[in-house]
Design a protein around this motif. Structure first.
Motif, PDB file in Angstrom:
ATOM      1  N   HIS A   1      -3.200  11.910   1.185  1.00  0.00           N
ATOM      2  CA  HIS A   1      -3.975  12.605   0.164  1.00  0.00           C
ATOM      3  C   HIS A   1      -4.216  11.709  -1.037  1.00  0.00           C
ATOM      4  N   SER A   2      -3.337  10.778  -1.303  1.00  0.00           N
ATOM      5  CA  SER A   2      -3.564   9.810  -2.372  1.00  0.00           C
ATOM      6  C   SER A   2      -3.096   8.448  -1.878  1.00  0.00           C
ATOM      7  N   VAL A   3      -3.788   7.403  -2.330  1.00  0.00           N
ATOM      8  CA  VAL A   3      -3.478   6.044  -1.898  1.00  0.00           C
ATOM      9  C   VAL A   3      -3.536   5.127  -3.108  1.00  0.00           C
ATOM     10  N   VAL A   4      -2.555   4.221  -3.209  1.00  0.00           N
ATOM     11  CA  VAL A   4      -2.553   3.187  -4.239  1.00  0.00           C
ATOM     12  C   VAL A   4      -2.513   1.846  -3.521  1.00  0.00           C
ATOM     13  N   ASN A   5      -3.434   0.970  -3.880  1.00  0.00           N
ATOM     14  CA  ASN A   5      -3.531  -0.346  -3.260  1.00  0.00           C
ATOM     15  C   ASN A   5      -2.969  -1.399  -4.213  1.00  0.00           C
TER      16      ASN A   5
ATOM     17  N   THR B   1      -8.570  -3.702  -4.887  1.00  0.00           N
ATOM     18  CA  THR B   1      -7.210  -4.141  -5.163  1.00  0.00           C
ATOM     19  C   THR B   1      -6.748  -3.585  -6.514  1.00  0.00           C
ATOM     20  N   GLN B   2      -5.491  -3.193  -6.574  1.00  0.00           N
ATOM     21  CA  GLN B   2      -4.867  -2.639  -7.778  1.00  0.00           C
ATOM     22  C   GLN B   2      -5.530  -1.341  -8.241  1.00  0.00           C
ATOM     23  N   MET B   3      -6.119  -0.598  -7.304  1.00  0.00           N
ATOM     24  CA  MET B   3      -6.784   0.667  -7.617  1.00  0.00           C
ATOM     25  C   MET B   3      -6.095   1.807  -6.862  1.00  0.00           C
ATOM     26  N   SER B   4      -6.429   3.048  -7.254  1.00  0.00           N
ATOM     27  CA  SER B   4      -5.875   4.212  -6.572  1.00  0.00           C
ATOM     28  C   SER B   4      -6.963   5.267  -6.422  1.00  0.00           C
ATOM     29  N   VAL B   5      -6.726   6.193  -5.496  1.00  0.00           N
ATOM     30  CA  VAL B   5      -7.647   7.305  -5.299  1.00  0.00           C
ATOM     31  C   VAL B   5      -6.814   8.543  -4.993  1.00  0.00           C
TER      32      VAL B   5
ATOM     33  N   ILE C   1       0.877  -1.162   0.000  1.00  0.00           N
ATOM     34  CA  ILE C   1       0.000   0.000   0.000  1.00  0.00           C
ATOM     35  C   ILE C   1       0.914   1.210   0.000  1.00  0.00           C
ATOM     36  N   GLU C   2       0.668   2.122  -0.918  1.00  0.00           N
ATOM     37  CA  GLU C   2       1.508   3.309  -1.043  1.00  0.00           C
ATOM     38  C   GLU C   2       0.611   4.538  -0.906  1.00  0.00           C
ATOM     39  N   TYR C   3       1.038   5.467  -0.042  1.00  0.00           N
ATOM     40  CA  TYR C   3       0.264   6.703   0.075  1.00  0.00           C
ATOM     41  C   TYR C   3       1.176   7.908   0.128  1.00  0.00           C
ATOM     42  N   THR C   4       0.600   9.058  -0.252  1.00  0.00           N
ATOM     43  CA  THR C   4       1.327  10.326  -0.250  1.00  0.00           C
ATOM     44  C   THR C   4       0.699  11.224   0.800  1.00  0.00           C
ATOM     45  N   THR C   5       1.532  11.761   1.686  1.00  0.00           N
ATOM     46  CA  THR C   5       1.057  12.641   2.744  1.00  0.00           C
ATOM     47  C   THR C   5       0.758  14.030   2.168  1.00  0.00           C
ATOM     48  N   PRO C   6       0.021  14.867   2.925  1.00  0.00           N
ATOM     49  CA  PRO C   6      -0.203  16.232   2.463  1.00  0.00           C
ATOM     50  C   PRO C   6       1.101  16.987   2.200  1.00  0.00           C
ATOM     51  N   GLY C   7       2.194  16.590   2.891  1.00  0.00           N
ATOM     52  CA  GLY C   7       3.499  17.206   2.675  1.00  0.00           C
ATOM     53  C   GLY C   7       4.286  16.590   1.527  1.00  0.00           C
TER      54      GLY C   7
END
Length: 123
Positions: free
Chosen positions: A60-64, A100-104, A32-38
């Motif tokens: 702020h964004s997440v990739v599963n 699974t295999q999706m992002s937001v 699971i990969e995510y990007t923080t507001p920073g």
């Protein structure tokens, strides 16, 4: 006599291995990969599918990239509020179901996601 003893030990070892396998913790295989507001990128390898996982700094964004679906929450405790029950799956609501295999991506005005739980089934 020796053959029976060895066979008994082998059978006992097989039983122990199978019993131990049944008691192990299950994980959502993948990342699971995510990007923080920073703008910091955080990668989590094979998280447990039995816990609430906090995302320090928020996301702020997440990739599963796991084999299981996850649910993102705007609170740190993986809890849906009554308002969230009706908004489930809506970006900016109390939770978001991410397959699974999706992002937001982040939607302006939305609170960052602060925790997630693994829905389970694939790992």
């Amino acid at each position: 006599m020796i053959c029976r003893s060895r066979a008994g030990r082998r059978a006992g070892a097989v039983v122990l291995v199978l019993a131990a396998a049944g008691c192990t913790e299950h994980n959502a295989l993948g990342t699971i990969e995510y990007t923080t507001p920073g703008k910091r990128v955080v990668k989590i390898q094979s998280p447990s599918d039995e816990d609430c996982h906090r995302m320090p700094g928020g996301a702020h964004s997440v990739v599963n990239y796991t084999v299981d679906d996850i649910r993102l929450y705007t609170n740190a405790d993986c809890v849906l509020t009554k308002a969230g029950d009706d908004q489930s799956g809506q970006t900016g609501g109390e939770s978001f179901y991410l397959g699974t295999q999706m992002s937001v991506e982040f939607t302006p005005g939305q609170d960052p996601w602060l925790s997630y739980s693994v829905v389970g089934g694939g790992g």
